[in-house]
Design an enzyme around this catalytic site. Structure first.
Site, PDB file in Angstrom:
ATOM      1  N   GLU A  79       1.027  -1.383  -0.170  1.00  0.00           N
ATOM      2  CA  GLU A  79      -0.017   0.129  -0.106  1.00  0.00           C
ATOM      3  C   GLU A  79       0.755   1.306  -0.063  1.00  0.00           C
ATOM      4  O   GLU A  79       0.483   2.377  -0.649  1.00  0.00           O
ATOM      5  CB  GLU A  79      -0.992  -0.012   1.177  1.00  0.00           C
ATOM      6  CG  GLU A  79      -2.029  -1.151   1.137  1.00  0.00           C
ATOM      7  CD  GLU A  79      -1.397  -2.348   1.612  1.00  0.00           C
ATOM      8  OE1 GLU A  79      -0.322  -2.466   1.993  1.00  0.00           O
ATOM      9  OE2 GLU A  79      -2.027  -3.628   1.624  1.00  0.00           O
ATOM     10  N   HIS A  85     -11.802  -3.704   8.113  1.00  0.00           N
ATOM     11  CA  HIS A  85     -12.226  -3.712   6.782  1.00  0.00           C
ATOM     12  C   HIS A  85     -13.432  -2.526   6.958  1.00  0.00           C
ATOM     13  O   HIS A  85     -14.447  -2.295   6.006  1.00  0.00           O
ATOM     14  CB  HIS A  85     -12.914  -4.936   6.250  1.00  0.00           C
ATOM     15  CG  HIS A  85     -12.142  -5.776   5.850  1.00  0.00           C
ATOM     16  ND1 HIS A  85     -11.030  -6.487   6.718  1.00  0.00           N
ATOM     17  CD2 HIS A  85     -11.965  -6.574   4.627  1.00  0.00           C
ATOM     18  CE1 HIS A  85     -10.186  -7.368   5.584  1.00  0.00           C
ATOM     19  NE2 HIS A  85     -11.072  -7.324   4.500  1.00  0.00           N
TER      20      HIS A  85
END
Lengths: 359, 322
Positions: free
Chosen positions: B59, B128
């Site tokens: 990321e 999440h």
């Protein structure tokens, strides 16, 4: 000009896909009796996997990350750990948790979505599941530093996927461990897929084990579907951890989806999966044991029946669990802050957790 | 066309790609898989691997590479798979994306968008379901956008793609497929930094955004005896202070409803501005409805964590009784 470094990565296989054993490489402790035990452990992991998948499909689990096809990598590495060694997983090592005697109920509880599932793992020297990819790796290096500092003689065994080796955290951790000669064993569970992204799109490196070379530490690649080779390589690394870290890349295959939220049909032809079926990690052990007269269909069905009844009992216990919302508030700090206590009391007093909207 | 938020965003990205060949999409699983929520579905086949790039799983480099691309004539639209994973890129976003322009006194601009699914309510695994709008708004230099419906999603995405500033584009997972709406086929912009007065009223102002917009609207529809004005911020930072203050001057009562946790959340900033500028117009203390001041729990507990209609309803009763 002169060569300043020359590196090689070796590949090990001991029990091939036809069930032939290379006796010259076979660790002496992997007797035929031990092999039966490893076969049962892999079979149990597979039975649990099938059950968890079916529970998720029935809405009785939130999400689930299958381990189908990766049983030898998980059970082989787990069997090579000593009881006091520290196990640092990512999110797919249910097989390792099982082998280290985590309660089956707690594994079920994790995939049903409750923190209580991780409450007791410290007692089996396991770290909690880590979902953000590779973020567990620096923890493992830190845990290895603590083992060395406290002279425990224990090793730390950390797991990362093929995709995870692309993260900075992966390299930073093996590099840190290399500099300080820490007892860190890194298992790369290379199942060849990071959701939809294939191994060859993760790195132009021919092996992932060779990333160890850049950290100045040993790396080996093994047939990750060969439980004997996985055991042997991990055991060597665990024993050698007193002198420094190493990396074991296990070549396996994700036979199922990434998680139950994923649909591999979108990006992966079935033919790729079919090609791996003959390399199944259980099949080859069974072939070997049958040839030796140590396994047959009768034993197989008796074992399956026993496993299913153990799993069903654990599922029933996990499904009895009733969450208490107050546990969210009461486990965040060592001492409950007043402002948080106020929020909790308001939620209880006002009945935020139940009821209908007034008109 | 009738579209849910996924279809609206997909349509916007397709039009943005067609409009400008300097636009590149990058991220984990954005290619053949079309993203884990299918927002980039079909774009790999249509525009090829050079423009729809499945990156290695990292990321920090997705954000950093986007910065390098944007500083070099491209207009990257990056996808971070989940808000929790995006934190691995926090250094690149805060140390570089947010201040590239300021550090070079406008010598460089960073026309880039980072998209990520946010918030909970759909029983996903840990990490999440975070609502990180305050984190990115706090820095300065980042435009932080969060649509609550398909129409705004498309228009805000197109506006974000045309912006020369880095935009953090937050997409509520719960709203991806919750409902469909009429969305124009043609390209259009929804102005950044402009709140939407969804419903006018003169007794109470409710400022909200993202997942809480529907929750608030449902409660307001049931409370026929309260004339509530509902403001959907749409852009969290820079804040459309003017629309909020104008409404508060009219109603004298204000509630802020967000899914992000309470302490040091975006509601605090809004409440502070109202206290500074409109305190003499208030006939009741400002009320915040937010998740408890805790990290987002595992999915088995989220029903106790995410603010629900009951909480909003009780808060309205309380503020109207004062």
């Amino acid at each position: 000009m002169k060569d300043v470094y020359d590196g090689t990565v070796r590949y090990m296989q001991i029990l091939d896909e036809n069930g032939n054993m290379d006796e010259s490489l076979r660790p002496k402790e992997i007797t035929d009796v031990k092999l039966v035990e490893l076969y049962k452990a892999m079979s149990f992991a597979r039975a649990l996997d099938a059950k968890a998948l079916s529970l998720q499909r029935q809405g009785r689990a939130v999400t689930y990350a299958p381990i189908l096809g990766e049983e030898a990598t998980q059970i082989g590495t787990a069997a090579a750990m000593r009881p006091n060694d520290v196990f640092v997983p990512n999110f797919r090592q249910h097989g390792v948790y099982l082998y280290r005697k985590a309660s089956l109920e707690s594994i079920m509880l994790y995939w049903r979505g409750y923190e209580e599932s991780l409450k007791d793992i410290k007692s089996i020297n396991a770290f909690p599941v880590a979902v953000p990819v590779s973020t567990q790796m620096p923890h493992a290096a830190g845990a290895a530093y603590a083992q060395k500092y406290k002279k425990t003689g224990n090793a730390v065994i950390a797991y990362v996927g093929d995709g995870g080796t692309s993260e900075g955290d992966f390299y930073e951790s093996i590099n840190f461990a290399g500099v300080l000669k820490l007892p860190l064993v890194t298992i790369i569970e290379n199942n060849q897929w990071a959701i939809s992204v294939p191994r060859e799109w993760q790195s132009a490196a021919q092996t992932l084990a060779q990333k160890a070379i850049a950290a100045g530490i040993p790396g080996i690649q093994v047939d990750g579907n060969d439980v004997v080779a996985v055991y042997a390589a991990t055991r060597d690394s665990v024993i050698g951890a007193k002198d420094g870290p190493s990396v074991v890349e296990c070549i396996t295959y994700r036979m199922s989806m990434h998680t139950t939220a994923d649909d591999p049909e979108k990006y992966r032809p079935d033919s790729l999966v079919e090609a791996w079926k003959p390399k199944d990690p259980l099949l080859r052990v069974r072939t070997y044991l049958a040839r030796k007269g140590l396994w047959d269909d009768k034993k197989e069905s008796a074992m399956s029946e026993e496993h299913l009844s153990i799993i069903d009992e654990a599922v029933a216990r996990a499904e009895e669990f009733k969450p208490d919302p107050r546990s969210m508030f009461e486990n965040v700090y060592s001492t409950m802050p007043q402002v948080l206590k106020d929020e909790e009391e308001e939620a209880v007093a006002e009945g935020f957790w139940q009821g209908e909207v007034s008109k | 066309m009738m579209a849910n938020m996924v279809t609206a965003l997909n349509n916007a990205l397709d039009q943005i790609m067609a409009e400008n060949k300097d636009v590149v999409i990058l991220g984990e699983d954005v290619g053949k898989d079309g993203g884990v929520f299918r927002v980039t579905d079909g774009l790999f086949d249509k525009y090829g691997r050079d423009r729809v790039l499945d990156t290695p799983l990292a990321e920090s480099s997705i954000a950093g590479v986007s910065i390098g691309m944007a500083a070099s004539g491209l207009r990257p639209i990056a996808e971070m798979q989940f808000a929790g994973f995006m934190l691995l890129a926090f250094s690149q976003i805060v140390n570089h994306a947010a201040r590239f322009r300021a550090r070079t006194r406008g010598g460089y601009t960073l026309p880039m968008v980072i998209r990520t699914p946010v918030s909970g309510g759909v029983r996903t695994l840990e990490h999440h379901s975070d609502s990180p709008e305050a984190l990115y708004s706090h820095i300065g230099g980042l435009v932080v956008v969060e649509p609550s419906n398909p129409y705004d999603a498309k228009g805000l995405m197109i506006a974000a793609s045309h912006s020369d500033d880095p935009v953090i584009f937050l997409e509520p997972t719960k709203l991806y497929r919750l409902f469909k709406q009429e969305v124009p086929e043609d390209m259009y912009e929804v102005q950044l930094s402009k709140a939407n007065v969804m419903k006018e009223g003169d007794e109470l102002t409710i400022v909200t955004w993202g997942t809480m917009v529907n929750v608030v609207n449902n409660v307001v529809a049931k409370k026929k005896n309260v004339s509530a004005e509902v403001i959907d911020l749409r852009t969290i930072n820079p804040l459309d202070e003017e629309t909020i203050l104008k409404s508060v001057e009219k109603t004298g009562r204000v509630m802020i409803v967000h899914e992000a946790s309470m302490s040091f959340g975006p509601g605090a900033e809004i409440a502070a501005r109202i206290a500074e500028k409109e305190i003499f117009h208030l006939s009741a203390p400002v009320v915040r409805v937010a998740a408890p001041s805790l990290p987002y729990p595992f999915p088995g507990y989220e029903q106790y964590y995410v603010p629900n209609e009951l909480r909003v309803s009780k808060a309205i009763d309380k503020i109207m009784s004062e």
